[in-house]
Scaffold this motif. Structure first.
Motif: not given
Length: 48
Positions: A14-18, A21-25, A43-47
Motif C-alpha cells: 500500500q502506498p506509504g506503507e512501512e 507492516a507489509l512483511m508482518k501481513r 491473500f490479505t489486504a491492508a487494514a
C-alpha cells in the motif's frame, strides 16, 4: 515420487506503507495458509 504441497501468503504493498507492516501481513498470510491445509494460497489486504 515424493509428494509435494505448496502454501503461500500474498499481500499487496500500500502506498506509504512501512516495509515492516507489509512483511508482518505477508507472514500472517503464510501462517494462515499453512494451517488451512495443503495447497493453499491466502491473500490479505491492508487494514483500512
Amino acid at each position: 515420487m515424493l509428494p509435494l504441497t505448496f502454501g503461500a501468503g500474498v499481500t499487496a504493498y500500500q502506498p506509504g506503507e512501512e516495509k515492516h507492516a507489509l512483511m508482518k501481513r505477508a507472514d500472517a498470510a503464510v501462517y494462515k495458509a499453512r494451517h488451512a491445509g495443503k495447497n493453499q494460497a491466502i491473500f490479505t489486504a491492508a487494514a483500512p
